[in-house]
Design a protein around this motif. Structure first.
Motif, PDB file in Angstrom:
ATOM      1  N   ALA A   1       1.077  -1.217   0.130  1.00 42.57           N
ATOM      2  CA  ALA A   1      -0.202  -0.213   0.071  1.00 42.57           C
ATOM      3  C   ALA A   1       0.999   1.228   0.160  1.00 42.57           C
ATOM      4  CB  ALA A   1      -0.858  -0.144   1.250  1.00 42.57           C
ATOM      5  N   GLY A   2       0.341   2.219  -0.803  1.00 38.15           N
ATOM      6  CA  GLY A   2       1.177   3.321  -0.874  1.00 38.15           C
ATOM      7  C   GLY A   2       0.924   4.185   0.432  1.00 38.15           C
ATOM      8  N   PRO A   3       1.737   5.544   0.529  1.00 41.41           N
ATOM      9  CA  PRO A   3       1.607   6.267   1.683  1.00 41.41           C
ATOM     10  C   PRO A   3       0.111   6.875   1.753  1.00 41.41           C
ATOM     11  CG  PRO A   3       3.569   6.831   0.425  1.00 41.41           C
ATOM     12  CD  PRO A   3       2.857   5.995  -0.182  1.00 41.41           C
ATOM     13  N   SER A   4      -0.395   6.739   3.093  1.00 37.21           N
ATOM     14  CA  SER A   4      -1.832   7.226   3.334  1.00 37.21           C
ATOM     15  C   SER A   4      -1.854   7.443   4.695  1.00 37.21           C
ATOM     16  CB  SER A   4      -2.777   5.988   2.999  1.00 37.21           C
ATOM     17  OG  SER A   4      -2.546   4.874   3.801  1.00 37.21           O
ATOM     18  N   ALA A   5      -2.990   7.879   5.176  1.00 35.64           N
ATOM     19  CA  ALA A   5      -3.270   8.390   6.444  1.00 35.64           C
ATOM     20  C   ALA A   5      -2.888   7.192   7.570  1.00 35.64           C
ATOM     21  CB  ALA A   5      -4.735   8.766   6.660  1.00 35.64           C
ATOM     22  N   ALA A   6      -3.491   5.967   7.107  1.00 41.16           N
ATOM     23  CA  ALA A   6      -3.280   4.860   8.150  1.00 41.16           C
ATOM     24  C   ALA A   6      -1.588   4.366   8.150  1.00 41.16           C
ATOM     25  CB  ALA A   6      -3.926   3.656   7.464  1.00 41.16           C
TER      26      ALA A   6
ATOM     27  N   THR B   1       3.294   0.363   2.923  1.00 40.98           N
ATOM     28  CA  THR B   1       3.551  -0.874   3.528  1.00 40.98           C
ATOM     29  C   THR B   1       4.619  -1.523   2.692  1.00 40.98           C
ATOM     30  OG1 THR B   1       1.702  -1.779   2.650  1.00 40.98           O
ATOM     31  CG2 THR B   1       1.537  -0.896   4.819  1.00 40.98           C
ATOM     32  N   ASP B   2       5.391  -2.586   3.209  1.00 40.59           N
ATOM     33  CA  ASP B   2       6.041  -3.556   2.144  1.00 40.59           C
ATOM     34  C   ASP B   2       5.221  -4.695   1.508  1.00 40.59           C
ATOM     35  OD1 ASP B   2       5.636  -5.206   4.151  1.00 40.59           O
ATOM     36  OD2 ASP B   2       8.007  -5.284   4.901  1.00 40.59           O
ATOM     37  N   GLU B   3       6.097  -5.651   1.023  1.00 44.61           N
ATOM     38  CA  GLU B   3       5.391  -6.904   0.183  1.00 44.61           C
ATOM     39  C   GLU B   3       4.780  -7.700   1.252  1.00 44.61           C
ATOM     40  OE1 GLU B   3       9.826  -8.114   1.174  1.00 44.61           O
ATOM     41  OE2 GLU B   3       8.442  -6.170   0.677  1.00 44.61           O
TER      42      GLU B   3
ATOM     43  N   HIS C   1       8.100   3.804  -3.109  1.00 46.70           N
ATOM     44  CA  HIS C   1       8.206   4.272  -1.648  1.00 46.70           C
ATOM     45  C   HIS C   1       8.953   3.178  -0.676  1.00 46.70           C
ATOM     46  CE1 HIS C   1       4.713   1.570  -1.297  1.00 46.70           C
ATOM     47  NE2 HIS C   1       5.190   1.418  -0.139  1.00 46.70           N
ATOM     48  N   LEU C   2       8.917   1.913  -1.047  1.00 44.66           N
ATOM     49  CA  LEU C   2       9.717   0.953  -0.524  1.00 44.66           C
ATOM     50  C   LEU C   2      11.347   1.586  -0.462  1.00 44.66           C
ATOM     51  CD1 LEU C   2       8.172  -2.179  -1.116  1.00 44.66           C
ATOM     52  CD2 LEU C   2       7.988  -0.870   0.850  1.00 44.66           C
ATOM     53  N   VAL C   3      11.831   2.230  -1.629  1.00 44.79           N
ATOM     54  CA  VAL C   3      13.285   2.665  -1.712  1.00 44.79           C
ATOM     55  C   VAL C   3      13.312   3.951  -1.286  1.00 44.79           C
ATOM     56  CG1 VAL C   3      15.014   2.670  -3.516  1.00 44.79           C
ATOM     57  CG2 VAL C   3      13.491   0.753  -3.627  1.00 44.79           C
TER      58      VAL C   3
END
Length: 296
Positions: A70-75, A80-82, A264-266
């Motif tokens: 999941a990409g950057p969000s309020a939660a 998140t990663d794989e 975003h993971l990198v």
């Protein structure tokens, strides 16, 4: 007579008062804004390293298969990663391991390098030549390549990464301390210490070593940034932390497999490594400029 005394007192009052060396250093350092910013960031990241594991919004190792990549969000502000693990929590929790590895490696390399530099500069002759030639051989290899060779021989793992990073930091400290010892070696107080019968060990560590502290502090500060980068690089290549551990290099290594779908993971672990290394380098530059009498 009274007039002369009054004039002398007035002249003495007009003389500039000696400044406290510590306050003088602080004033000069505060003029270097980039160094101050670097110091503030270092303090911030050290606080995170101490309290980070207790303030993470999620368990760094908790899987959430409903929020994979999941990409950057309020939660999840950094996504998140794989496995659905919160990237922000893993980076915050990994600060302790990443900084601890770099600082430990820097301390080990500093202690060994300082001892070798003191011995080489104090005794000179064949001892000096032997130690410096060994350092020259080590300087012939790029630092990260030497660290990879050491870790490849003794095996992967965080402890071995510390040893590998420490090994390639030794020659730089040895050479710098040796140069500082050669400058201090001819001072009058050192000659007096030797003339009254001080042992070589006492002369080296009690009388000569304090004169090398300026070079030592500056080099150590700037070396920590390089140690962070090297330790993260080794983990990125698979020699350091395992994929299950929250460590900056390992997080970055996992993220490269999803660069196209989840950048975003990198992005975030790379940005944290970049800012931390930059902060230590800026702080080290500020210390060097402040302590260098030629620049003051």
């Amino acid at each position: 007579m009274a007039e002369n005394t009054a004039a002398a007192v007035a002249s003495a009052e007009e003389l500039p008062k000696a400044q406290n060396p510590t306050l003088q250093f602080i004033r000069k350092f505060l003029r270097r804004k980039t160094a101050v910013i670097g110091l503030l960031f270092i303090i911030f990241i050290l606080i995170i390293a101490v309290i980070g594991p207790s303030i993470t919004p999620y368990d760094p190792n908790a899987y959430d298969y409903s929020a994979i990549l999941a990409g950057p969000s309020a939660a999840h502000i950094w996504g998140t990663d794989e496995f659905g693990r919160d990237v922000f929590s893993r980076i915050v929790a990994g600060t302790q391991l990443s900084l601890g590895t770099a600082l430990t490696a820097s301390v080990i390399g500093t202690v060994v390098g300082v001892v070798l530099g003191l011995i080489a500069g104090f005794f000179g002759g064949l001892v000096d030549s032997f130690i410096m030639r060994v350092c020259d051989v080590m300087f012939a290899f790029p630092g990260i390549l030497l660290a990879i060779a050491v870790v490849a021989i003794i095996g992967p793992g965080i402890t071995n990464v510390m040893i590998g990073v420490a090994v390639f930091t030794v020659p730089s400290f040895a050479r710098i301390i040796r140069g500082a010892v050669l400058e201090v070696r001819g001072e009058l107080y050192v000659e007096v210490a030797e003339s009254i019968g001080c042992s070589p060990m006492r002369t080296m560590f009690v009388h000569i070593f304090p004169g090398t502290m300026q070079a030592l502090i500056v080099n150590f500060t700037m070396n920590v940034g390089g140690a962070i980068l090297s330790a993260s690089s080794l983990s990125f290549l698979g020699f350091g932390a395992s994929v299950t551990q929250a460590e900056w290099g390992a997080i970055l290594s996992q993220g490269r497999n999803y660069l196209a779908t989840a950048p975003h993971l990198v992005l975030f672990p790379g940005l944290v490594i970049f800012l931390t290394v930059l902060a230590f380098n800026l702080f080290g530059d500020g210390l060097r400029d402040t302590l260098d009498p030629k620049l003051n």
